[in-house]
Write a protein that holds these residues in place. Sequence first.
Motif, PDB file in Angstrom:
ATOM      1  N   SER A  64      26.754 -24.529 -41.262  1.00 47.03           N
ATOM      2  CA  SER A  64      27.357 -25.978 -40.078  1.00 47.03           C
ATOM      3  C   SER A  64      28.275 -26.838 -40.483  1.00 47.03           C
ATOM      4  CB  SER A  64      25.344 -26.730 -39.489  1.00 47.03           C
ATOM      5  OG  SER A  64      24.821 -25.241 -39.225  1.00 47.03           O
ATOM      6  N   ALA A  65      28.242 -26.729 -41.484  1.00 47.10           N
ATOM      7  CA  ALA A  65      29.618 -27.561 -42.397  1.00 47.10           C
ATOM      8  C   ALA A  65      29.505 -27.220 -43.239  1.00 47.10           C
ATOM      9  CB  ALA A  65      29.210 -29.310 -42.346  1.00 47.10           C
ATOM     10  N   THR A  66      31.020 -27.326 -44.119  1.00 45.34           N
ATOM     11  CA  THR A  66      31.341 -27.456 -45.394  1.00 45.34           C
ATOM     12  C   THR A  66      31.882 -28.698 -46.167  1.00 45.34           C
ATOM     13  OG1 THR A  66      31.893 -25.254 -45.421  1.00 45.34           O
ATOM     14  CG2 THR A  66      32.770 -26.281 -46.992  1.00 45.34           C
ATOM     15  N   VAL A  72      34.566 -33.477 -44.688  1.00 47.76           N
ATOM     16  CA  VAL A  72      33.436 -32.486 -43.871  1.00 47.76           C
ATOM     17  C   VAL A  72      34.266 -31.180 -42.918  1.00 47.76           C
ATOM     18  CG1 VAL A  72      31.406 -32.267 -42.021  1.00 47.76           C
ATOM     19  CG2 VAL A  72      31.469 -34.141 -44.042  1.00 47.76           C
ATOM     20  N   LEU A  73      34.453 -30.279 -42.878  1.00 47.77           N
ATOM     21  CA  LEU A  73      34.526 -29.264 -42.426  1.00 47.77           C
ATOM     22  C   LEU A  73      33.438 -28.496 -41.502  1.00 47.77           C
ATOM     23  CD1 LEU A  73      36.914 -27.835 -40.977  1.00 47.77           C
ATOM     24  CD2 LEU A  73      36.916 -26.192 -43.042  1.00 47.77           C
ATOM     25  N   VAL A 101      35.220 -36.127 -40.607  1.00 50.62           N
ATOM     26  CA  VAL A 101      34.687 -35.492 -39.859  1.00 50.62           C
ATOM     27  C   VAL A 101      35.726 -34.027 -39.070  1.00 50.62           C
ATOM     28  CG1 VAL A 101      32.627 -33.961 -39.019  1.00 50.62           C
ATOM     29  CG2 VAL A 101      32.722 -36.537 -40.440  1.00 50.62           C
ATOM     30  N   THR A 102      36.373 -33.184 -39.289  1.00 52.13           N
ATOM     31  CA  THR A 102      36.744 -32.675 -38.814  1.00 52.13           C
ATOM     32  C   THR A 102      35.749 -31.245 -37.952  1.00 52.13           C
ATOM     33  OG1 THR A 102      38.797 -32.882 -40.773  1.00 52.13           O
ATOM     34  CG2 THR A 102      38.869 -30.946 -38.862  1.00 52.13           C
ATOM     35  N   MET A 103      36.289 -30.749 -37.055  1.00 52.92           N
ATOM     36  CA  MET A 103      35.781 -29.573 -36.155  1.00 52.92           C
ATOM     37  C   MET A 103      37.110 -28.710 -35.998  1.00 52.92           C
ATOM     38  SD  MET A 103      32.521 -30.274 -35.994  1.00 52.92           S
ATOM     39  CE  MET A 103      31.466 -29.138 -35.317  1.00 52.92           C
ATOM     40  N   PRO A 104      36.619 -27.831 -36.875  1.00 54.04           N
ATOM     41  CA  PRO A 104      37.526 -26.491 -36.709  1.00 54.04           C
ATOM     42  C   PRO A 104      37.809 -25.804 -35.215  1.00 54.04           C
ATOM     43  CG  PRO A 104      35.551 -24.885 -37.111  1.00 54.04           C
ATOM     44  CD  PRO A 104      34.682 -27.100 -37.423  1.00 54.04           C
TER      45      PRO A 104
END
Length: 264
Positions: A64-66, A72-73, A101-104
């Motif tokens: 759910s995240a890296t 935070v991706l 925080v970035t959502m791909p």
Amino acid sequence: MCPPRFFTVDYAINPWMDPERPVDTDRAMAQWTALRDLYLSLGHTVDVVEPQPGLPDMVFAANSATVLDGRVLGARFRARQRAAEAEHFRRWFVENGYRDVTMPRRINEAEGDFAWTGSLLLAGTGFRTDREAHAEAQETLGAAVVSLRLVDPRYYHLDTALFVLTEATETVPASVVYYPDAFSAGSRRVLERLFPGAVLAEEADAACFGCNGVSDGRNVVLPVEATGLAERLAAEGYVPHFVDISELRKAGGGPKCCTMEIRK
């Protein structure tokens, strides 16, 4: 980590899942609790994300995240059954003070397919994470990415076929464990060049999710069945610790799948 309070296998999105096979949620909770308690006993901090009804795979927090250097991706899941998990984890990071925080935009199943070596981000593709998501991760996290192609559907995420034993420092190279047959011929050659001293897992190790281990550089958490791999790691100076993940493995998960590593 996220407790498997609503754990079940109602659908099949990998070869390990069989909705006709009985699942014991209480046993899954006990196995998860033992894993969490082991981390605590080894001196690690464990943050817990609340599970949500109807999202039985939230227990596999690694997907759910890296997180690298506080950046935070988030994730974008390939399977529609897991899509809603991404927002719950994104919200957790925002509510806990993370501002970058970035959502791909591309399919990206986070630490399921990304492994930080201390100097490089190893990135898996072939079944879940898009190849184009590797470039997105490089831009977002500022880490050089090495793409690796998975070819065996049983090992659909990178973290089912490889884990980092020791992260690289200025004087010491990274060390890894991996199962060669999970990778394409070209990716095997890349791994051989990058990690000539790697510990190679055998088929029996991989089949019990031994390559889904978690290491802090000394202690290595493995499924209880991965005895051969444990012996080889002990010979290299590591300290193996066994956990029972038999119930969680029914959904295609093991120690690492349950564990998102936050690097602040």
